[in-house]
Design a protein around this motif. Sequence first.
Motif, PDB file in Angstrom:
ATOM      1  N   SER E  56       0.806  -1.216   0.173  1.00 16.73           N
ATOM      2  CA  SER E  56       0.022  -0.107   0.021  1.00 16.73           C
ATOM      3  C   SER E  56       0.948   1.185  -0.043  1.00 16.73           C
ATOM      4  O   SER E  56       2.093   1.002   0.256  1.00 16.73           O
ATOM      5  N   GLU E  57      -0.013   2.382  -0.181  1.00 16.78           N
ATOM      6  CA  GLU E  57       1.066   3.714  -0.048  1.00 16.78           C
ATOM      7  C   GLU E  57       1.559   3.807   1.297  1.00 16.78           C
ATOM      8  O   GLU E  57       2.602   4.597   1.431  1.00 16.78           O
ATOM      9  N   ILE E  58       0.682   3.333   2.289  1.00 16.36           N
ATOM     10  CA  ILE E  58       0.979   3.711   3.544  1.00 16.36           C
ATOM     11  C   ILE E  58       2.346   2.851   4.036  1.00 16.36           C
ATOM     12  O   ILE E  58       3.247   3.304   4.772  1.00 16.36           O
TER      13      ILE E  58
ATOM     14  N   GLN H  27     -12.412 -12.036 -18.213  1.00 18.59           N
ATOM     15  CA  GLN H  27     -13.612 -12.958 -17.279  1.00 18.59           C
ATOM     16  C   GLN H  27     -14.366 -12.148 -16.159  1.00 18.59           C
ATOM     17  O   GLN H  27     -15.277 -12.647 -15.696  1.00 18.59           O
ATOM     18  N   HIS H  28     -13.885 -10.937 -16.245  1.00 18.43           N
ATOM     19  CA  HIS H  28     -14.665  -9.993 -15.032  1.00 18.43           C
ATOM     20  C   HIS H  28     -16.101 -10.085 -15.778  1.00 18.43           C
ATOM     21  O   HIS H  28     -17.015 -10.283 -15.060  1.00 18.43           O
ATOM     22  N   GLY H  29     -16.265 -10.136 -16.922  1.00 17.56           N
ATOM     23  CA  GLY H  29     -17.714 -10.317 -17.595  1.00 17.56           C
ATOM     24  C   GLY H  29     -18.371 -11.512 -17.336  1.00 17.56           C
ATOM     25  O   GLY H  29     -19.632 -11.574 -16.934  1.00 17.56           O
ATOM     26  N   GLY H  97     -10.747  -7.000  -6.847  1.00 15.47           N
ATOM     27  CA  GLY H  97      -9.713  -7.468  -7.415  1.00 15.47           C
ATOM     28  C   GLY H  97      -8.804  -7.985  -6.561  1.00 15.47           C
ATOM     29  O   GLY H  97      -8.821  -7.627  -5.163  1.00 15.47           O
ATOM     30  N   ASP H  98      -7.770  -8.482  -7.054  1.00  9.38           N
ATOM     31  CA  ASP H  98      -6.633  -8.972  -6.091  1.00  9.38           C
ATOM     32  C   ASP H  98      -5.593  -7.889  -5.446  1.00  9.38           C
ATOM     33  O   ASP H  98      -5.072  -7.982  -4.563  1.00  9.38           O
ATOM     34  N   GLY H  99      -5.657  -6.740  -6.281  1.00  8.42           N
ATOM     35  CA  GLY H  99      -4.728  -5.872  -5.893  1.00  8.42           C
ATOM     36  C   GLY H  99      -5.611  -4.968  -4.506  1.00  8.42           C
ATOM     37  O   GLY H  99      -5.034  -4.934  -3.500  1.00  8.42           O
ATOM     38  N   TYR H 129      -2.503  -6.339 -11.611  1.00  6.02           N
ATOM     39  CA  TYR H 129      -3.179  -5.299 -11.317  1.00  6.02           C
ATOM     40  C   TYR H 129      -3.809  -4.578 -12.807  1.00  6.02           C
ATOM     41  O   TYR H 129      -3.005  -4.150 -13.378  1.00  6.02           O
ATOM     42  N   GLY H 130      -4.813  -5.201 -13.055  1.00  6.25           N
ATOM     43  CA  GLY H 130      -5.155  -4.812 -14.507  1.00  6.25           C
ATOM     44  C   GLY H 130      -5.398  -3.453 -14.800  1.00  6.25           C
ATOM     45  O   GLY H 130      -4.898  -2.935 -15.788  1.00  6.25           O
ATOM     46  N   MET H 131      -6.120  -2.672 -14.006  1.00  8.63           N
ATOM     47  CA  MET H 131      -6.508  -1.312 -14.591  1.00  8.63           C
ATOM     48  C   MET H 131      -5.305  -0.395 -14.710  1.00  8.63           C
ATOM     49  O   MET H 131      -5.373   0.336 -15.486  1.00  8.63           O
TER      50      MET H 131
END
Lengths: 75, 75, 185, 185, 354, 354, 250, 250
Positions: E56-58, H27-29, H97-99, H129-131
């Motif tokens: 995380s950022e923290i 597969q989010h869809g 999501g996993d992130g 991290y997809g996005m």
Amino acid sequence: MANKIIIDEMLCKGCALCTVACPQSLITMATELNKHGFFPAVISAENLERCSGCTLCALVCPDVAIKVFRGVKVD
Amino acid sequence: MANKIIIDEMLCKGCALCTVACPQSLITMATELNKHGFFPAVISAENLERCSGCTLCALVCPDVAIKVFRGVKVD
Amino acid sequence: MNHDVFIAGFGGQGVLLIGNLLAYTTILEGNQASYFPAYGVEKRGGAATCTIVMSDTSVGSPVVGAPEAALLLNPLSMEKYYSKIRSGGFALINSSLIDDDGSSRADLQRVLIPANDMALEIGDARLVNMIILGAYVEYSKVVSVDSLAATLKEVLPERNHRFLPMNHKALEAGALFCRQNLAKK
Amino acid sequence: MNHDVFIAGFGGQGVLLIGNLLAYTTILEGNQASYFPAYGVEKRGGAATCTIVMSDTSVGSPVVGAPEAALLLNPLSMEKYYSKIRSGGFALINSSLIDDDGSSRADLQRVLIPANDMALEIGDARLVNMIILGAYVEYSKVVSVDSLAATLKEVLPERNHRFLPMNHKALEAGALFCRQNLAKK
Amino acid sequence: MTKRLFVKGNEAIAMGALEAGCRYYFGYPITPQSDIPEYISRELPKLGGQFIQAESEIASINMLLGASSCGARAMTSSSSPGISLKQEGISYMAGSECPGVIVNVCRSGPGLGGIDASQADYFQAVKGGGHGGYHIIVLAPDSVQEMYDLVMLAFDMSDRYRVPAMILADAVIGQMKEGLTQHRYVAPDDLAPKDWALIGEGKAGEQKVVKSLYLGDGELEAHNNKLHAKYAVMQEKEVRFEAVELDDAELVVTAYGSTARIAKTAVRLAREQGLKVGLLRPITLFPFPNAAYQKYASNGQKVLCFELNNGQMVDDVRLAIPRSEVAFYGRAPGAGSLPTPEEFLAQICKHYEA
Amino acid sequence: MTKRLFVKGNEAIAMGALEAGCRYYFGYPITPQSDIPEYISRELPKLGGQFIQAESEIASINMLLGASSCGARAMTSSSSPGISLKQEGISYMAGSECPGVIVNVCRSGPGLGGIDASQADYFQAVKGGGHGGYHIIVLAPDSVQEMYDLVMLAFDMSDRYRVPAMILADAVIGQMKEGLTQHRYVAPDDLAPKDWALIGEGKAGEQKVVKSLYLGDGELEAHNNKLHAKYAVMQEKEVRFEAVELDDAELVVTAYGSTARIAKTAVRLAREQGLKVGLLRPITLFPFPNAAYQKYASNGQKVLCFELNNGQMVDDVRLAIPRSEVAFYGRAPGAGSLPTPEEFLAQICKHYEA
Amino acid sequence: MTTEMKQVFSRPDSLKDAATHFCPGCQHGTIHRLVAEAMDYFGIKDQTIGVASVGCSVFLYGYFDIDVIEAPHGRAPAVATGAKRVHPGRPVFTYQGDGDLAAIGTAEIIHTANRGELLTVIFANNTTYGMTGGQMAPTSLPGQKTSTTPVGRNVATDGYPIKMAELLSGLDGTAYSVRVAVDTPKHVMQAGKAIRKAFQTQLDGKGFAFVEVLSTCPTNWGMSPVAANQRVADEMIPYFPLGVYKDATA
Amino acid sequence: MTTEMKQVFSRPDSLKDAATHFCPGCQHGTIHRLVAEAMDYFGIKDQTIGVASVGCSVFLYGYFDIDVIEAPHGRAPAVATGAKRVHPGRPVFTYQGDGDLAAIGTAEIIHTANRGELLTVIFANNTTYGMTGGQMAPTSLPGQKTSTTPVGRNVATDGYPIKMAELLSGLDGTAYSVRVAVDTPKHVMQAGKAIRKAFQTQLDGKGFAFVEVLSTCPTNWGMSPVAANQRVADEMIPYFPLGVYKDATA
Ligand SMILES: Cc1ncc(C[n+]2csc(CCOP(=O)(O)OP(=O)(O)O)c2C)c(N)n1
Ligand SMILES: Cc1ncc(C[n+]2csc(CCOP(=O)(O)OP(=O)(O)O)c2C)c(N)n1
Ligand code: SF4
Ligand code: SF4
Ligand code: SF4
Ligand code: SF4
Ligand code: SF4
Ligand code: SF4
Ligand SMILES: [Mg+2]
Ligand SMILES: [Mg+2]
């Protein structure tokens, strides 16, 4: 051969954990407040005689107020 | 009795997952881009004849682009 | 020298690549250039646009409200951006995909270039962007086709050098087409 | 009416309790009062001090630089705070524990009160704080001993009401002692 | 290493940091700055440094606190929402007099907002978004080259004063590509050895403690006054700004970072129209160039402040020159809301006439 | 319920919140405000409400976001370091136009600092410690009674404008005990039903969405402008301040919260000495009482600003009355550094003569 | 033949000669001593970096004669990670309370363990927030009365006591995870061994080492130190069983 | 005798009639569809509150015809807790999501599960991290190349892939914890069942319900959708075994 403990009155906060830990219940609590306002642990002269130097009291002391000495033969 | 699927060309993104899922490999990919710039999945008339309506293709479609119909006797 | 150009198409047309190529070549020729891409939350698909500003002194704003020139590779770009071009400016329109001939604006220099068809002629559909870039530098003279080719050679990994000749050809074809069609007017 | 008093002792002497009692009683009598405790990271042991400001109009600052009166219950408080008392002010010194008779300051009214000894006489060492409070209200007249006793009755849980008489006695003993010793001068 | 490169602003920051001796980086992905961790994850291991993608950022800011406390040059980077999460850690670093560089490639907010350029984190950066009334050094690059140069300066200033330093950039400067001339980092010779830090292979005799807790009577007050005394020294010695055609300017345009770039073109266009317009561009946002404003804009000049927000730096401009007329033109950030040179020019003309 | 109680400021906040219909509280322990969750954990269940001691301040603020999004009156409280951790969440609430009350019983910093009273979080509260250039409503009580009264006002203002509201108190106001007169909460009749919220047993037809993400061209800019338009309306309608003996005052003392209490005594003492001194105490720190300063302090009066920090609100005072002479006297917070009335009086005399 | 006195129990070197601020009977003192004895044992006092957390143990630097960094509440593992990466040669430990480590610091401890950072973590679990006055902690026992659970912890709404030693043992980066107590001399000796092993694990580069020590808070439990100590045996150990939950150091 | 056409597979009601922004083959869809089918099954579309996380699934409100709150990155479980406490009668789920869930949101998911909040959590694990463009996630596999692990995830410095379904099953508040995949029709059907059961668990007030769904990110994996789907079977499932890790609903 004499063993002994020394309780540092200035470090003792009077929690009494040592009194429970001593297998021979040699340690008691003073009835006089110390400078910090606690009733410190004390060991009477006669009880000191019977101290085995097992260190159990020191082990449980949260304030490291107890030093333990054991008499060892040297010749 | 005829079963069939309908692939919505506007929803299809051409991922081809359905082509793999179909036990009879009835689905193929078009060679023409659709409006979104994808090659959509298609099923030929003759292949449609053999469709069992098992819905496996629809199950794996991420874009819910496939509708499945089954022919049922009524009398 | 102060020039700016706006390039727009859809992802896969190589818009960002020619933007980079143009800006970097300008710099290698000792001038200043900035390259500013528009990017979306989804870093994928959809429209691709970028703005390149070039100057022999210093580049001020990397963004431009009304660009001096616009290279429009697909219909959507034509719709969205054609009207934004600075009056007296230049529009390069990929007539292979765009039906609108831009005649709505008499205040611009226009070249309608059938880039996709030309690309197929040269032998690879992916050369559309190079044809467009060649045409633009012919118009703007900001850099030469040869130095573009040189930069391409520098940036392309060895294994892709076999594509260089084709790209060079495409750049020149674009330049030639532009020369002829600018001349016409 | 504008009064302020600073009370200091060590934890266990009931300093905060009489501070609360004094402030609350003042309020119940229809005046204004603020009670501000000093507290430490360790919420336990050590010194205990509080400031009470009382007024018949409105209380301004709940903190005071030079208090008008100070009730000093142990030697440490005497060392730290005696010098801070406003000139012309009042000091109540628990002479049972404090040797210093405060003679270093001629600009104060002083009462040396053997609170611990008096408490033992009345029959409970814990009454020290009540004796002190009684003495203070005798001096300041900010509230009466009876209304202090009344408040005590209100705040003490039923099961402790058996202690009320003793406390009342302690308050009065303090008041009496103060009256006599202020009179002396 | 004089050949000119063509790189993204984000990459330039990473390159400058490594050149300045930064060997520890702790970060967490966020658009539009992810190029920084991506570049560093590639290059830092080659230099024997450590890259950690934290949870995380923290965690990142606290890893930075740990690494900097050990005397190392270390950095973290993020974008607006992530920087908000770092505020407690930044306050701790400031209170612990722990140096370190924090990069904020701003995006538009509030909340999740969007990923377009924004200057709406100015207050957070210069006034102290964390608790306790501290300040940090804030530098605002307006070009890819400055991304490279100022990150080096940030490390030097941060080490010199033991004050955390922030690079306040945005999506425009971070995502754009320009020419970059690399140059070797040369440490200023006034940088003292970090004998306050937990350096080397162990404590040489006396105990080293990095902390922000002060409980003794008057200790924390004294500590805070010490910090503010350092800020005063920085105000004396470290202010940096760019002055463009200010000497005869009747209208002083002021802006920083990306809006300054846009303003530069607008000012050029205005000059081409014969208007006596100049640009004052703060490079250090903290310490703020008060004296420069007093010099160039307190003798009858009008001031026009451009920002990519609803008005923040303009407060500091007005505090610097309370008696001058200071106008503001801003755009709230967001997709499709980047102002253009033409737009700024119109404002310049408007206020020039008036 | 007219009998006068004798309670701590922290308890008064809790009592006022429950009286105002707050039925959901989410918090995490921190000195000097733990009395608030402790009181609420005792009393709220009796009212059928929900008390959650969250795993952190971050979880707390996000639980608040969730509860407020569902149309409930909800609150969180903390102290400085914990408030720093809430900054991202506060920015999200502001961006999502999600109401809710946040209490900051300030302690001294930066970093861990100490637990004594402080006013050094003023900038964080009023300028926006989080990212994105939003503002929140900030109310500064100076008595136990106001702790009770203003928390009710905070809920009303927050609901009226869909802007988060903060009670900015400190260890003095939170820990001191005073008389408290309870009174029934009466909802202002201009409060609209929360038809934007996820209320009731399900969505009645149209979908309810609480979000801060705006990606369409121009959307986020418009959203930000909408938020700032609301701030302008608040500046018009919601400003509150206390004026003490200002009509003939030649020296206008200004301070808020605990320092205002100390200043009140100092002003009384000054008046007793025949000095024409008054006090202007902002109750709303955002919106800030600019007009009041213009009315009382822009016609030759001198202004003296007291703060328990190194100078923060004084900036807003100077921005409100740029042409007035504004002096500042502050103490950096910390153990043993609380100013006294005598100390303030000395400053008053000094600046009065001058 | 004479007899002479040999001191068999003395204050460890790594511990400063100072009285602590801990309340009477608070076992933070005991745990501090055991950590100091471990540093003495390995002779690493001058190398070791201690990372203090926020809680009653915040004054680490006041009691240990070592370099110390003070971390924000819950973040000690992240701070320690930064320090360890810079000084891989120096032993680094964190000392954290249950509020610090198991509540606000959950993400940091889990990911630090998961990265297998070469750190030693001493976790003093006293089932409450001691420093702030005895609020509920993630480790407070079901039904335990605290200042924020006036009628006792209700697992239905407040959740269940978290068992960190077990939880962390499920992570691949954890090399050693153990739970000990210091309520009896025997347990104190076992705790000392465990803490030594946790340092050994770090020195050997085996991975992340975690020691959960059940501890008392007589003040906030509202008990005498002796009674509090008894509660450890009667209530805590049954819920938080002592033992080694993971040992991948072999 | 005639035959007539009966539609045996159609778009669920709870899903809006809109094309998604997801990449081809994402597969989010599929997972969205399964969640919608579960809401249809229970007929709770008009009661349900969805809490969106920050990731490629941030546009929940664009695809589901339900009320939605958008949470800050990682905080969806806390936001959902606040919502559920206000509306105990409304089904509430998070989609993360996993992130989001396993990195920045670690503390929130663990304590929400530990409190046994009556929530359903859908966890789309695509090991990246997809996005934000394919950086390493806590779930990235050893050796997996991502934009922040250019030479592949090195467990020694980057840590190990976290197994959330297993980790959360260790908490007393968790009533149901399962891991499924959507790479084959069979797995899709099993995933559908699991998601239904996760809602059932909430509706029955049994406790916290967690469904980890292995998912693809063709774009950031740099694979065709078909190849990405194959990777689920070849690499992900072996590391993240499918199955029920806890079922305390009986
Ligand atoms: C961000 C933040 N939140 C809260 C606090 C207040 N606080 C100080 S110590 C502490 C917890 C103490 O409990 P624990 O960690 O169990 O340590 P103990 O005192 O019991 O040994 C808290 C919540 C803080 N200092 N910082
Ligand atoms: C506080 C904060 N930090 C970082 C980000 C940037 N960010 C957006 S989505 C995301 C993670 C996406 O990965 P995941 O949760 O796995 O979802 P996916 O896109 O893979 O489905 C991050 C780090 C953010 N928006 N907020
Ligand atoms: S050393 Fe053993 S015998 Fe002696 S006092 Fe201590 S416990 Fe008792
Ligand atoms: S254990 Fe230690 S502190 Fe407690 S009474 Fe005995 S000697 Fe004193
Ligand atoms: S329904 Fe079955 S048989 Fe028909 S196309 Fe789909 S998968 Fe093939
Ligand atoms: S699975 Fe769906 S989206 Fe993919 S190709 Fe087949 S129909 Fe099109
Ligand atoms: S409060 Fe509890 S933990 Fe803190 S020192 Fe006292 S006994 Fe120990
Ligand atoms: S980036 Fe990956 S996760 Fe996001 S939509 Fe595309 S494929 Fe799906
Ligand atoms: Mg604890
Ligand atoms: Mg993912």
